[in-house]
Motif scaffolding. Structure first.
Motif, PDB file in Angstrom:
ATOM      1  N   ARG A  90       0.814  -1.219   0.000  1.00 42.01           N
ATOM      2  CA  ARG A  90       0.000   0.000   0.000  1.00 42.01           C
ATOM      3  C   ARG A  90       0.846   1.266   0.000  1.00 42.01           C
ATOM      4  NH1 ARG A  90      -5.347  -0.702  -1.152  1.00 42.01           N
ATOM      5  NH2 ARG A  90      -5.826   1.185   0.016  1.00 42.01           N
ATOM      6  N   ARG A  91       2.134   1.141   0.276  1.00 36.46           N
ATOM      7  CA  ARG A  91       3.017   2.304   0.250  1.00 36.46           C
ATOM      8  C   ARG A  91       3.616   2.565  -1.136  1.00 36.46           C
ATOM      9  NH1 ARG A  91       4.892   5.074   4.160  1.00 36.46           N
ATOM     10  NH2 ARG A  91       6.878   5.411   3.076  1.00 36.46           N
ATOM     11  N   THR A  92       3.188   1.798  -2.112  1.00 36.94           N
ATOM     12  CA  THR A  92       3.753   1.938  -3.449  1.00 36.94           C
ATOM     13  C   THR A  92       3.566   3.342  -4.002  1.00 36.94           C
ATOM     14  OG1 THR A  92       3.433  -0.412  -3.930  1.00 36.94           O
ATOM     15  CG2 THR A  92       3.673   1.066  -5.814  1.00 36.94           C
ATOM     16  N   THR A  93       2.380   3.906  -3.814  1.00 33.47           N
ATOM     17  CA  THR A  93       2.123   5.249  -4.327  1.00 33.47           C
ATOM     18  C   THR A  93       3.066   6.257  -3.697  1.00 33.47           C
ATOM     19  OG1 THR A  93      -0.200   4.715  -4.712  1.00 33.47           O
ATOM     20  CG2 THR A  93       0.380   7.043  -4.618  1.00 33.47           C
ATOM     21  N   VAL A  94       3.306   6.118  -2.396  1.00 35.42           N
ATOM     22  CA  VAL A  94       4.230   7.019  -1.707  1.00 35.42           C
ATOM     23  C   VAL A  94       5.626   6.906  -2.306  1.00 35.42           C
ATOM     24  CG1 VAL A  94       5.302   7.571   0.511  1.00 35.42           C
ATOM     25  CG2 VAL A  94       2.880   6.936   0.422  1.00 35.42           C
ATOM     26  N   THR A  95       6.061   5.665  -2.549  1.00 39.30           N
ATOM     27  CA  THR A  95       7.389   5.441  -3.124  1.00 39.30           C
ATOM     28  C   THR A  95       7.506   6.090  -4.498  1.00 39.30           C
ATOM     29  OG1 THR A  95       7.623   3.352  -1.939  1.00 39.30           O
ATOM     30  CG2 THR A  95       9.017   3.667  -3.867  1.00 39.30           C
ATOM     31  N   ALA A 368      12.740   3.724  -8.489  1.00 40.70           N
ATOM     32  CA  ALA A 368      11.707   3.358  -7.523  1.00 40.70           C
ATOM     33  C   ALA A 368      11.990   1.959  -7.003  1.00 40.70           C
ATOM     34  CB  ALA A 368      10.323   3.414  -8.168  1.00 40.70           C
ATOM     35  N   GLU A 369      12.204   1.870  -5.696  1.00 36.84           N
ATOM     36  CA  GLU A 369      12.469   0.583  -5.051  1.00 36.84           C
ATOM     37  C   GLU A 369      11.210   0.157  -4.311  1.00 36.84           C
ATOM     38  OE1 GLU A 369      15.486  -0.736  -1.576  1.00 36.84           O
ATOM     39  OE2 GLU A 369      16.439   0.006  -3.413  1.00 36.84           O
ATOM     40  N   MET A 370      10.588  -0.912  -4.801  1.00 36.22           N
ATOM     41  CA  MET A 370       9.315  -1.357  -4.251  1.00 36.22           C
ATOM     42  C   MET A 370       9.525  -2.121  -2.953  1.00 36.22           C
ATOM     43  SD  MET A 370       7.068  -0.274  -6.435  1.00 36.22           S
ATOM     44  CE  MET A 370       8.116   1.169  -6.547  1.00 36.22           C
ATOM     45  N   LYS A 371       9.137  -1.526  -1.831  1.00 36.75           N
ATOM     46  CA  LYS A 371       9.293  -2.177  -0.538  1.00 36.75           C
ATOM     47  C   LYS A 371       8.475  -3.464  -0.503  1.00 36.75           C
ATOM     48  CE  LYS A 371      11.950   0.781   1.631  1.00 36.75           C
ATOM     49  NZ  LYS A 371      13.299   0.392   2.070  1.00 36.75           N
ATOM     50  N   GLY A 372       9.169  -4.584  -0.237  1.00 31.30           N
ATOM     51  CA  GLY A 372       8.495  -5.875  -0.148  1.00 31.30           C
ATOM     52  C   GLY A 372       8.260  -6.544  -1.482  1.00 31.30           C
TER      53      GLY A 372
END
Length: 429
Positions: A90-95, A368-372
């Motif tokens: 869900r934090r992808t947009t923030v990233t 962009a580094e996708m967390k997880g």
């Protein structure tokens, strides 16, 4: 039922642990990747299935013994791990915003990826409403060799004299497997809805093909595109390229070796430049170990099946096959995407490539580094995939807008400003 509940609990806990800490042991690498891939990108679906399985098993006597109660605890822990995975997605947009993707290019909100595809992932295999697909178009023929592509474009005809931006999609598969029907579908469908013409391109595969056959085939598409793009409503002078894994490596090579005669035998005069590149989780250096125990070029896959030359005696050939070797000042804009939990191509591979590209190229480089995120995360139309697809569309739309204004191959000013900040802060995660 108590032991069934215990077995379920152990399984669910292991899936959650593997999603957060995938194994890179040679024996466990493949099963760990596939388990983590499905667990991470289908986490909401798996969480619902796990909850149903735990409740049903407990209801039918699973809690009558210590084994069942232990299994329920382990299952609950696994569910909590899945919830954390969903939260990271869900934090992808923030990233994406932090790395500089221009989500607000237009006054109104950009059209979003359809939620129905997130609920029922196989829907991504069907062309979206407003998209027409023309399959198996031959773009190169030589004797028995026939190279084909699929075209994704808006159903509505363009206005008279209008030419749409083009996007080339390169599938992955370790240079030995893969097909245009399997990868890039969420992105190509979304781009076509937004008025782009997408070309999902096949190329020869190893071990039958030997490097650089793969790249030469893709260059042949670029030459074909210059001559035939207008037939599909696309602008022959504007084309961006994207792809994942081996396709990410090839995306970078296509973008960085424009008009290189060594990779264009027999068509050296063809214009093979592109206006932007979006490589996903690619390999960018075959010679320096970096995050690998040994140089990637010396692995059995590359040395024996792809390049087919002894690594130790032919380092120059492997260097020439590495995108980092071709980094140059006049490189096109790049948007590099990688998952932080990638167990097949560790994320430091992307970080060092971005560092080298930013140090040399005059064009902006987004990262962009996708967390997880695992390897190949965008194959499934998950929440993360949807946001990344939207971000890539906004980024490429920005490039095309500047192209139409005649201001050069760069991303919009607001992105350049954010890049200045991110360059000072290091890679964005």
């Amino acid at each position: 039922m108590t032991h069934v509940l215990l077995a379920l609990g152990i399984l669910f806990a292991l899936l959650a642990v593997n999603a957060h800490r995938p194994s890179r042991h040679p024996v466990l690498l493949a099963p760990s990747f596939f388990a983590g891939w499905w667990t991470i990108e289908l986490a909401p679906h798996l969480l619902a299935a796990e909850a149903a399985a735990l409740v049903l098993t407990a209801w039918n006597g699973g809690l009558d013994g210590w084994a069942g109660r232990a299994g329920l605890v382990l299952g609950a822990a696994g569910a909590a791990g899945l919830a954390a995975t969903i939260a990271a997605a869900r934090r992808t947009t923030v990233t994406l915003r932090e790395c500089g993707v221009p989500f607000e290019l237009d006054p109104g909100p950009a059209p979003r990826y359809p939620r129905s595809h997130l609920v029922v992932p196989p829907l991504c295999l069907i062309p979206r409403r407003g998209v027409r697909v023309q399959r198996n178009v031959t773009f190169h023929e030589d004797g028995r060799l026939r190279l084909k592509l699929d075209v994704y474009r808006p159903s509505a005809e363009p206005a008279e004299g209008e030419l749409r931006p083009g996007l080339m999609q390169i599938h992955g598969g370790g240079w030995i497997i893969g097909d245009k029907r399997e990868q890039g579908l969420p992105l190509l469908n979304h781009m076509a809805v937004q008025g782009w013409v997408g070309f999902n391109v096949n190329y020869r595969l190893s071990p039958r093909a030997t490097w650089p056959d793969h790249l030469i085939d893709l260059k042949r598409f670029l030459a074909w595109y210059r001559e035939h793009a207008a037939e599909y409503g696309a602008d022959p002078d504007f084309l961006c390229v994207t792809g994942g894994s081996a396709g990410g490596h090839l995306t970078a090579m296509v973008a960085l070796t424009a008009n290189d005669p060594d990779f264009q035998p027999g068509f050296e005069d063809a214009d093979t430049s592109v206006q932007g590149a979006v490589p996903f989780y690619g390999v960018y250096d075959f010679c320096e170990p970096g995050p690998w125990p040994v140089p990637f070029g010396s692995t059995r896959l590359v040395e024996r099946w792809v390049v087919k030359l002894p690594f130790a005696e032919n380092r120059d050939a492997y260097a020439k096959a590495s995108p980092v070797t071709h980094v140059r000042e006049d490189a096109p804009p790049f948007f590099v995407v990688h998952g932080s939990h990638d167990s097949l191509i560790p994320v430091p591979e992307a970080r060092r490539f971005v560092e080298q590209l930013r140090a040399t190229s005059r064009a902006p480089v987004l990262y962009a580094e996708m967390k997880g995120g695992q390897h190949a995360f965008d194959v499934f139309p998950s929440y993360r995939t949807a946001r990344v697809v939207e971000g890539v569309e906004r980024y490429l739309t920005g490039l095309h807008r500047q192209y139409r204004r005649g201001t050069g191959p760069a991303v919009p000013g607001e992105v350049a400003d954010s890049l200045d900040r991110s360059a000072q802060d290091g890679p964005v995660g």
